[in-house]
Design an enzyme around this catalytic site. Sequence first.
Site, PDB file in Angstrom:
ATOM      1  N   SER A 107      46.802  25.712  38.116  1.00 47.86           N
ATOM      2  CA  SER A 107      46.283  25.626  36.828  1.00 47.86           C
ATOM      3  C   SER A 107      46.431  26.567  36.043  1.00 47.86           C
ATOM      4  O   SER A 107      46.607  26.106  34.802  1.00 47.86           O
ATOM      5  CB  SER A 107      44.955  24.994  37.059  1.00 47.86           C
ATOM      6  OG  SER A 107      43.877  25.953  37.928  1.00 47.86           O
TER       7      SER A 107
ATOM      8  N   LYS B 232      42.841  14.077  33.805  1.00 49.07           N
ATOM      9  CA  LYS B 232      43.657  14.895  33.344  1.00 49.07           C
ATOM     10  C   LYS B 232      44.937  13.704  32.804  1.00 49.07           C
ATOM     11  O   LYS B 232      44.765  13.150  32.132  1.00 49.07           O
ATOM     12  CB  LYS B 232      44.197  15.892  34.216  1.00 49.07           C
ATOM     13  CG  LYS B 232      43.191  16.901  34.312  1.00 49.07           C
ATOM     14  CD  LYS B 232      43.384  17.947  35.442  1.00 49.07           C
ATOM     15  CE  LYS B 232      42.083  19.058  35.363  1.00 49.07           C
ATOM     16  NZ  LYS B 232      41.830  19.597  36.477  1.00 49.07           N
TER      17      LYS B 232
ATOM     18  N   HIS C  54      46.840  18.620  38.578  1.00 48.74           N
ATOM     19  CA  HIS C  54      47.713  18.577  37.608  1.00 48.74           C
ATOM     20  C   HIS C  54      49.119  18.036  37.725  1.00 48.74           C
ATOM     21  O   HIS C  54      50.036  18.104  36.918  1.00 48.74           O
ATOM     22  CB  HIS C  54      48.374  20.150  37.031  1.00 48.74           C
ATOM     23  CG  HIS C  54      46.853  20.738  36.790  1.00 48.74           C
ATOM     24  ND1 HIS C  54      46.493  20.601  35.612  1.00 48.74           N
ATOM     25  CD2 HIS C  54      45.849  21.391  37.199  1.00 48.74           C
ATOM     26  CE1 HIS C  54      45.191  21.367  35.404  1.00 48.74           C
ATOM     27  NE2 HIS C  54      44.839  21.790  36.449  1.00 48.74           N
TER      28      HIS C  54
END
Length: 385
Positions: free
Chosen positions: A179, A238, A207
């Site tokens: 991240s 996300k 992610h």
Amino acid sequence: MAIWETLDAEFAALDAAGLRRRRRTISERHGAEVVVDDRRAVNFCANDYLGLADHPALVDAAIAGAQRWGMGAGASHLVSGHFSAHDAAERKLANFVGCDAALLFSTGYMVNSGIAAALVGRGDAVFADRLNHASLVDGALLSRAELRRYPHGDVAALEQMLAESTAPRKLILTDSVFSMDGDIAPLPALFELAERFDAWLVVDDAHGFGVLGPQGRGALQHYGIRSPRVLYIGTLGKAAGVYGAFVAGDTQVVAWLMQKARTYIFTTGAPPLVAETICAAVDLIEAGDERRAQVAQLIARLSSQLRHPERLMASTTPIQPVLVGDNEAALTLAARLLEEGLWVPAIRPPTVPAGTARLRISLSAAHTTAQVDALAAAINRHLAV
Ligand SMILES: *Cc1c(COP(=O)(O)O)cnc(C)c1O
């Protein structure tokens, strides 16, 4: 001195070290354009990689979900808080990432802090990349297994730790996309070690879900990995633009997590309208090749426009950190950018190793080429080299 007065000294120490955190408040949002602390700015901080967070289809799904179900789930999933909307989302998510089954949690933090303890315990061992997300570290500690942290991405070091271990049960824990760095874990090599040493492999694709792999199906599909020993974690706040998270894998291990993961069992189910919105988000992700192409084009554009592209860390993902080094310099640079309406976070130790303070740029399909050009130009003007 009363107990609460000890906090005065603690706060003073934070202030002296320049480490007190503060929140900025968004009062308007139109895609990546926000009003933050009363200033117009382009948001390069968010993890909304596909620009879905305020997509009309998600808003419609949430409204329809609220009309059908109301708001709260009213109880935990194992009592009476499990709705057909949750079921549909789990089936859709499992199918999308190429797994047999999935279990929907309220947040990624809860998946990560809850599942290791369901799989390993005292006397067992967890092997974790040193740069893993804090929630994975917490989950490993809660499991009471021995926690061995290997140097970032170092497959040889991990192999040696596994070979030396006499733990009856072993579990390898890794982020897929890291991240703060944006680089990708060597998943095929980690999977090979998991096979050779008969370990679980838990991949946190917070992610990568929506971004990596064909149609954004995530890191496992990107590498074609499928096995009963692999657990896949996707988060839905996300790229999916919603809220929540899931763990997916083989039917039996997912059924086991439902029996044993305390962060699944002892909490109220997510609102069913959130599950409805997640289903709509998966459809948008699947149909999102143009959005992923737009992000890829912006990643290339950023490095082509920077005068010192070597300052970009080695990342092919939408997380594009610019290495600054010095803490104060990173803070000053971020402040100058914000004055120009470009909102980028400065990341400092202890979040990243000492001497590697950086700007962490997150690119999104919501950004335009002109916005990325403006960011690069401002960095070129203000970054002292
Ligand atoms: C954001 C993040 C999480 C936590 O997910 P939430 O749904 O926000 O709680 C877990 N792992 C990684 C790597 C993350 O970046």
